[in-house]
Scaffold this motif. Sequence first.
Motif, short mmCIF file in Angstrom:
data_model
loop_
_atom_site.label_atom_id
_atom_site.label_comp_id
_atom_site.label_asym_id
_atom_site.label_seq_id
_atom_site.Cartn_x
_atom_site.Cartn_y
_atom_site.Cartn_z
N SER A 90 1.20 -1.32 0.33
CA SER A 90 -0.24 -0.07 -0.07
C SER A 90 0.54 1.39 0.15
O SER A 90 2.35 1.22 0.66
CB SER A 90 -0.92 0.15 1.03
OG SER A 90 -0.57 0.37 2.48
N SER A 91 0.00 2.83 -0.08
CA SER A 91 1.05 3.57 -0.79
C SER A 91 0.06 5.07 -0.06
O SER A 91 -1.72 4.74 0.11
CB SER A 91 2.14 4.31 -1.64
OG SER A 91 0.61 3.86 -2.35
N TYR A 92 0.54 5.89 0.27
CA TYR A 92 0.04 7.24 1.66
C TYR A 92 0.54 8.48 0.56
O TYR A 92 1.78 8.65 1.13
CB TYR A 92 -0.96 6.20 2.80
CG TYR A 92 -1.80 5.59 3.13
CD1 TYR A 92 -2.51 4.86 2.49
CD2 TYR A 92 -0.92 4.50 3.28
CE1 TYR A 92 -3.13 4.31 3.03
CE2 TYR A 92 -0.95 2.78 3.74
CZ TYR A 92 -2.61 3.13 3.58
OH TYR A 92 -3.13 1.78 3.69
N ASP A 93 -0.36 9.30 0.81
CA ASP A 93 0.10 10.48 1.10
C ASP A 93 -0.10 11.85 2.07
O ASP A 93 -0.99 11.71 2.55
CB ASP A 93 -0.64 11.05 -0.45
CG ASP A 93 -0.35 12.60 -0.61
OD1 ASP A 93 0.42 13.16 0.54
OD2 ASP A 93 -0.91 13.54 -1.59
N ILE A 94 0.76 11.84 2.41
CA ILE A 94 0.74 12.10 4.84
C ILE A 94 1.66 12.80 4.75
O ILE A 94 2.92 13.14 4.98
CB ILE A 94 0.80 10.64 5.25
CG1 ILE A 94 -0.58 9.73 4.87
CG2 ILE A 94 0.85 11.55 6.86
CD1 ILE A 94 0.57 8.66 6.19
N GLY A 95 1.22 14.06 4.93
CA GLY A 95 2.13 15.48 5.08
C GLY A 95 3.31 15.84 4.04
O GLY A 95 2.75 15.79 2.69
N ASN A 96 4.74 16.06 4.12
CA ASN A 96 5.51 15.90 3.22
C ASN A 96 5.91 14.77 2.59
O ASN A 96 7.26 14.98 2.33
CB ASN A 96 6.71 16.85 4.13
CG ASN A 96 6.34 17.68 4.79
OD1 ASN A 96 5.40 19.17 3.82
ND2 ASN A 96 6.90 18.46 5.96
N PHE A 97 5.85 14.00 3.35
CA PHE A 97 5.88 12.16 2.63
C PHE A 97 5.38 10.95 2.14
O PHE A 97 3.79 11.93 2.43
CB PHE A 97 6.57 12.02 4.06
CG PHE A 97 6.87 12.58 4.74
CD1 PHE A 97 9.02 12.05 4.49
CD2 PHE A 97 7.13 13.15 6.52
CE1 PHE A 97 9.48 13.53 5.50
CE2 PHE A 97 7.82 13.17 7.18
CZ PHE A 97 9.18 13.31 6.55
N VAL A 122 9.60 8.38 1.52
CA VAL A 122 10.71 9.79 0.31
C VAL A 122 9.79 11.13 1.20
O VAL A 122 8.65 11.27 0.92
CB VAL A 122 10.32 8.95 -0.67
CG1 VAL A 122 11.18 8.12 -1.46
CG2 VAL A 122 9.08 9.07 -1.16
N CYS A 123 10.48 11.82 0.65
CA CYS A 123 9.98 13.89 0.80
C CYS A 123 9.39 14.09 -0.47
O CYS A 123 10.44 13.51 -1.33
CB CYS A 123 11.29 14.30 1.01
SG CYS A 123 12.07 14.16 2.57
N ILE A 196 5.64 6.02 13.85
CA ILE A 196 6.79 5.33 12.60
C ILE A 196 7.80 6.27 12.11
O ILE A 196 9.26 6.70 12.04
CB ILE A 196 5.60 5.38 11.35
CG1 ILE A 196 5.07 3.70 11.47
CG2 ILE A 196 6.39 4.98 10.06
CD1 ILE A 196 3.67 4.05 10.42
N ALA A 197 6.90 7.83 12.11
CA ALA A 197 8.11 9.41 12.36
C ALA A 197 9.64 9.27 13.38
O ALA A 197 10.18 9.91 12.55
CB ALA A 197 7.12 10.16 12.33
N THR A 228 13.75 21.64 3.11
CA THR A 228 14.85 22.77 3.19
C THR A 228 14.93 22.72 1.07
O THR A 228 15.56 24.19 1.18
CB THR A 228 15.82 22.04 3.53
OG1 THR A 228 16.70 20.67 3.25
CG2 THR A 228 15.90 21.53 5.45
N ILE A 229 14.60 22.54 0.81
CA ILE A 229 14.67 22.19 -0.94
C ILE A 229 13.69 22.68 -1.73
O ILE A 229 12.55 21.96 -1.77
CB ILE A 229 15.82 21.00 -1.46
CG1 ILE A 229 17.18 21.05 -0.50
CG2 ILE A 229 16.15 21.63 -2.92
CD1 ILE A 229 17.61 20.24 -1.61
#
Length: 309
Positions: A90-97, A122-123, A196-197, A228-229
């Motif tokens: 599975s995969s999820y779009d959460i915040g910056n990640f 990943v960021c 997890i974080a 940061t980028i």
Amino acid sequence: MFCCGSGGAEVAGLTNLTEIHDQISGMARCPYNPLHNSTALITSSGELYAATAMDFSGRDPAIYRSLGGLPPLRTAQYNSKWLNEPNFVSSYDIGNFTYFFFRENAVEHDCGRTVFSRAGRVCKNDIGGRFLLEDTWTTFMKARLNCSRPGEIPFNYNELQGTFYLPELELLYGIFTTNVNSIAASAVCAFNLSAIAQVFNGPFKYQENSRSAWLPYPNPNPDFQCGTIDSGSYVNLTQRNLQDAQKFLLMHEVVQPVVPVPYFMEDNVRFTHVAVDVVQGKDMLFHIIYLATEPVWEPGTHTVVGICC
């Protein structure tokens, strides 16, 4: 042709899902073999993240970003320390990640072949490296998920089969099973996103060479690139940072569930899918867990059960 669901239609501003507006190659976005476990999502800004086999033989698995305004990136090719025969769940779009959940052969386990469950991320603003790690993630990290029956010798449910995420509670439910060649058993464990974080902010597990032991190593760049980028900038992409990003991938600590004992355990059954509904009771919230199972005594048949936590 690559087809997107309602998420893609929303991004593109489409109202008619029956009309084909564009044809996109499915290479690196869809598996060649339907038996290859894959997962994908489209973010609100239009990037497609796919975790799948990149080649016909299934020997080149990757987490790959394409479409949208950011440069295409992937995990390193033919490098077992990045991905080792993974089965993506599975995969999820959460915040910056962007988070990915999968199971794979554990490179850090020295005694025979063992499968571990992983949380990877990943960021979303990762733009890849410069000269080193070009077209490759510089922020990919992964950690082991623990779901086990506690005891003097814990009974491990090592193989993640499915997840269900409750964004309002930042809680992830996972179903885990034993290896297909062992005694059939399944369990349900839940993990806080904060746990997890926390593991991703901790030390890495690092092996200097193939003969050395895996040892903890301090995290030199917590959340490297995230926040940061700016897209298109190469600020802070120093050679040292990129060298660290290339070799520090696996976290040392293990992500522990909310409670040490799985919410639900069952022998002689393998869970295949999970869904969770939160219901308001008279005095508290109840989590109704729906499980799809495949009984080992009737191969190929499926049942659905519901439990309440």
